[in-house]
Design an enzyme around this catalytic site. Structure first.
Site, PDB file in Angstrom:
ATOM      1  N   ASN A   7       0.866  -1.168   0.000  1.00 23.15           N
ATOM      2  CA  ASN A   7       0.000   0.000   0.000  1.00 23.15           C
ATOM      3  C   ASN A   7       0.906   1.222   0.000  1.00 23.15           C
ATOM      4  O   ASN A   7       1.616   1.494   0.971  1.00 23.15           O
ATOM      5  CB  ASN A   7      -0.916   0.008   1.226  1.00 23.15           C
ATOM      6  CG  ASN A   7      -1.830   1.223   1.260  1.00 23.15           C
ATOM      7  OD1 ASN A   7      -1.398   2.352   1.064  1.00 23.15           O
ATOM      8  ND2 ASN A   7      -3.106   0.998   1.530  1.00 23.15           N
ATOM      9  N   ASN A   9       0.117   4.461  -0.218  1.00 28.05           N
ATOM     10  CA  ASN A   9      -0.402   5.707   0.351  1.00 28.05           C
ATOM     11  C   ASN A   9       0.007   6.893  -0.538  1.00 28.05           C
ATOM     12  O   ASN A   9       0.497   7.914  -0.059  1.00 28.05           O
ATOM     13  CB  ASN A   9       0.085   5.901   1.787  1.00 28.05           C
ATOM     14  CG  ASN A   9      -0.673   7.002   2.515  1.00 28.05           C
ATOM     15  OD1 ASN A   9      -1.733   7.426   2.073  1.00 28.05           O
ATOM     16  ND2 ASN A   9      -0.114   7.483   3.616  1.00 28.05           N
ATOM     17  N   GLU A  35      -3.777   1.860  -3.099  1.00 27.48           N
ATOM     18  CA  GLU A  35      -3.841   3.280  -2.729  1.00 27.48           C
ATOM     19  C   GLU A  35      -2.820   4.103  -3.522  1.00 27.48           C
ATOM     20  O   GLU A  35      -1.972   4.794  -2.977  1.00 27.48           O
ATOM     21  CB  GLU A  35      -3.660   3.471  -1.216  1.00 27.48           C
ATOM     22  CG  GLU A  35      -4.342   4.726  -0.730  1.00 27.48           C
ATOM     23  CD  GLU A  35      -4.413   4.845   0.791  1.00 27.48           C
ATOM     24  OE1 GLU A  35      -4.961   5.863   1.236  1.00 27.48           O
ATOM     25  OE2 GLU A  35      -3.927   3.966   1.521  1.00 27.48           O
ATOM     26  N   TYR A 109      -7.917  -3.512  -2.610  1.00 25.02           N
ATOM     27  CA  TYR A 109      -7.877  -2.512  -1.542  1.00 25.02           C
ATOM     28  C   TYR A 109      -9.261  -2.420  -0.914  1.00 25.02           C
ATOM     29  O   TYR A 109     -10.170  -1.818  -1.474  1.00 25.02           O
ATOM     30  CB  TYR A 109      -7.420  -1.163  -2.110  1.00 25.02           C
ATOM     31  CG  TYR A 109      -7.340  -0.044  -1.102  1.00 25.02           C
ATOM     32  CD1 TYR A 109      -6.911  -0.267   0.206  1.00 25.02           C
ATOM     33  CD2 TYR A 109      -7.679   1.251  -1.466  1.00 25.02           C
ATOM     34  CE1 TYR A 109      -6.833   0.763   1.119  1.00 25.02           C
ATOM     35  CE2 TYR A 109      -7.594   2.298  -0.556  1.00 25.02           C
ATOM     36  CZ  TYR A 109      -7.172   2.043   0.739  1.00 25.02           C
ATOM     37  OH  TYR A 109      -7.097   3.079   1.647  1.00 25.02           O
ATOM     38  N   ASP A 149      -4.346  -4.648   0.853  1.00 27.82           N
ATOM     39  CA  ASP A 149      -4.655  -4.065   2.147  1.00 27.82           C
ATOM     40  C   ASP A 149      -6.113  -4.402   2.441  1.00 27.82           C
ATOM     41  O   ASP A 149      -7.018  -3.850   1.830  1.00 27.82           O
ATOM     42  CB  ASP A 149      -4.428  -2.550   2.082  1.00 27.82           C
ATOM     43  CG  ASP A 149      -4.824  -1.841   3.360  1.00 27.82           C
ATOM     44  OD1 ASP A 149      -5.283  -2.512   4.308  1.00 27.82           O
ATOM     45  OD2 ASP A 149      -4.681  -0.606   3.416  1.00 27.82           O
ATOM     46  N   ASN A 151      -7.491  -4.081   5.493  1.00 28.97           N
ATOM     47  CA  ASN A 151      -7.991  -3.205   6.553  1.00 28.97           C
ATOM     48  C   ASN A 151      -8.680  -3.962   7.690  1.00 28.97           C
ATOM     49  O   ASN A 151      -9.597  -3.440   8.334  1.00 28.97           O
ATOM     50  CB  ASN A 151      -8.931  -2.136   5.970  1.00 28.97           C
ATOM     51  CG  ASN A 151      -8.157  -0.885   5.545  1.00 28.97           C
ATOM     52  OD1 ASN A 151      -7.379  -0.354   6.314  1.00 28.97           O
ATOM     53  ND2 ASN A 151      -8.372  -0.444   4.316  1.00 28.97           N
ATOM     54  N   ASP A 246       3.141   4.560   5.062  1.00 27.14           N
ATOM     55  CA  ASP A 246       2.796   4.097   6.406  1.00 27.14           C
ATOM     56  C   ASP A 246       2.603   2.582   6.432  1.00 27.14           C
ATOM     57  O   ASP A 246       2.403   1.999   7.509  1.00 27.14           O
ATOM     58  CB  ASP A 246       1.566   4.829   6.948  1.00 27.14           C
ATOM     59  CG  ASP A 246       0.367   4.801   6.007  1.00 27.14           C
ATOM     60  OD1 ASP A 246       0.504   4.336   4.855  1.00 27.14           O
ATOM     61  OD2 ASP A 246      -0.718   5.265   6.409  1.00 27.14           O
ATOM     62  N   HIS A 247       2.661   1.951   5.268  1.00 27.34           N
ATOM     63  CA  HIS A 247       2.680   0.491   5.145  1.00 27.34           C
ATOM     64  C   HIS A 247       4.087   0.067   4.697  1.00 27.34           C
ATOM     65  O   HIS A 247       4.829   0.852   4.104  1.00 27.34           O
ATOM     66  CB  HIS A 247       1.699   0.005   4.087  1.00 27.34           C
ATOM     67  CG  HIS A 247       0.259   0.247   4.423  1.00 27.34           C
ATOM     68  ND1 HIS A 247      -0.604  -0.766   4.735  1.00 27.34           N
ATOM     69  CD2 HIS A 247      -0.466   1.400   4.459  1.00 27.34           C
ATOM     70  CE1 HIS A 247      -1.812  -0.261   4.950  1.00 27.34           C
ATOM     71  NE2 HIS A 247      -1.751   1.061   4.793  1.00 27.34           N
TER      72      HIS A 247
END
Length: 255
Positions: A7, A9, A35, A109, A149, A151, A246-247
């Site tokens: 991911n 971001n 993402e 995602y 991802d 989540n 952040d991943h």
């Protein structure tokens, strides 16, 4: 065969942080990105986003700067799928799949519910609609590597502060039970957890409270595979030597 799920971001932000420099050394056969937060036309003039030696496909969200997925493959796909047949989520650019003969590899995602009740409701609709799609994959007996991802952290070992997050999106009891159905009822395999059944290892960290440096994370990025691929699982690593997002990239080697 090496498969990476990541991911980003924001694919342009990840590029500025060195993701594509690292990818050139990673020896990946397939790369599934989530993402991207970009439209393909915004990337088309920059060769950075079309790595040499790969067949690349981006699936964009209608909303600019939001969601989006991509796949890079050294093997030319026989067919490419860019829609799930779910209008709400196809408009958000959440799925891309490459047919590589007997194997399908997909970048997925899942919606996040952390932005509020309206987004959790959207996530719940996705979970309800996606389970029958997974059932059809099993009925077709097709080999599938489903990267992305999701989540959702499945078990207590999959996030550092699980007690404090029991009532938060991503670790809600019914979300975890939904993953139980994916693994236990439908027979899909969590590749990472199969290779490291007892290791607390994470793939996402909040940007708050120095979570990355303190390794206070969540394992919400997966490679989920059909059971015929279980014996092909060879090695797994989460790449944290550099921070592109952040991943962190989830790397799995298949025999």
């Amino acid at each position: 065969m090496r498969v990476i799920s990541f991911n980003a971001n924001g694919i342009r932000a990840a590029a500025r942080k060195g993701f594509f420099d690292w990818l050139a050394t990673a020896d990946a056969d397939l790369v599934c990105i989530q993402e991207t937060k970009a439209q393909a036309w915004q990337l088309e003039k920059d060769p950075t986003f079309w790595p040499e030696g790969y067949h690349c496909r981006y699936v964009d969200a209608e909303r600019k700067g939001y969601s989006g997925v991509a796949i890079y493959s050294r093997i030319e796909p026989r067919a490419v799928t860019t829609e799930m047949g779910l209008a709400e989520f196809d408009a958000e650019g959440r799925y891309c799949a490459f047919d590589l003969g007997d194997l399908t590899v997909a970048s997925l995602y899942l919606p996040s519910g952390s932005a509020g009740d309206h987004r959790q409701a959207s996530k719940d609709r996705f979970l309800e609609a996606f389970l029958p799609m997974l059932q059809r994959v099993r009925d077709e007996e097709r080999s599938l590597i489903l990267c992305g991802d999701w989540n959702i952290a499945h078990r207590e070992i999959d996030l550092k502060n699980w007690r404090a997050n029991r009532n938060k999106s991503g670790f809600l009891p019914y979300e975890r039970a939904w993953l139980d159905r994916v693994f236990d009822d439908l027979g899909f395999v969590d590749a990472h957890r199969t290779l490291k059944p007892d290791v607390a290892e994470y793939t996402w960290w909040s940007n708050r409270a120095n979570a990355w440096n303190n390794n206070v994370g969540w394992r919400i990025d997966y490679q989920i595979v059909t059971p015929d691929l279980r014996e092909q699982l060879a090695d797994v690593q989460v790449y944290r030597e550099e921070k592109f997002s952040d991943h962190a990239p989830l790397i799995i080697d298949y025999r």
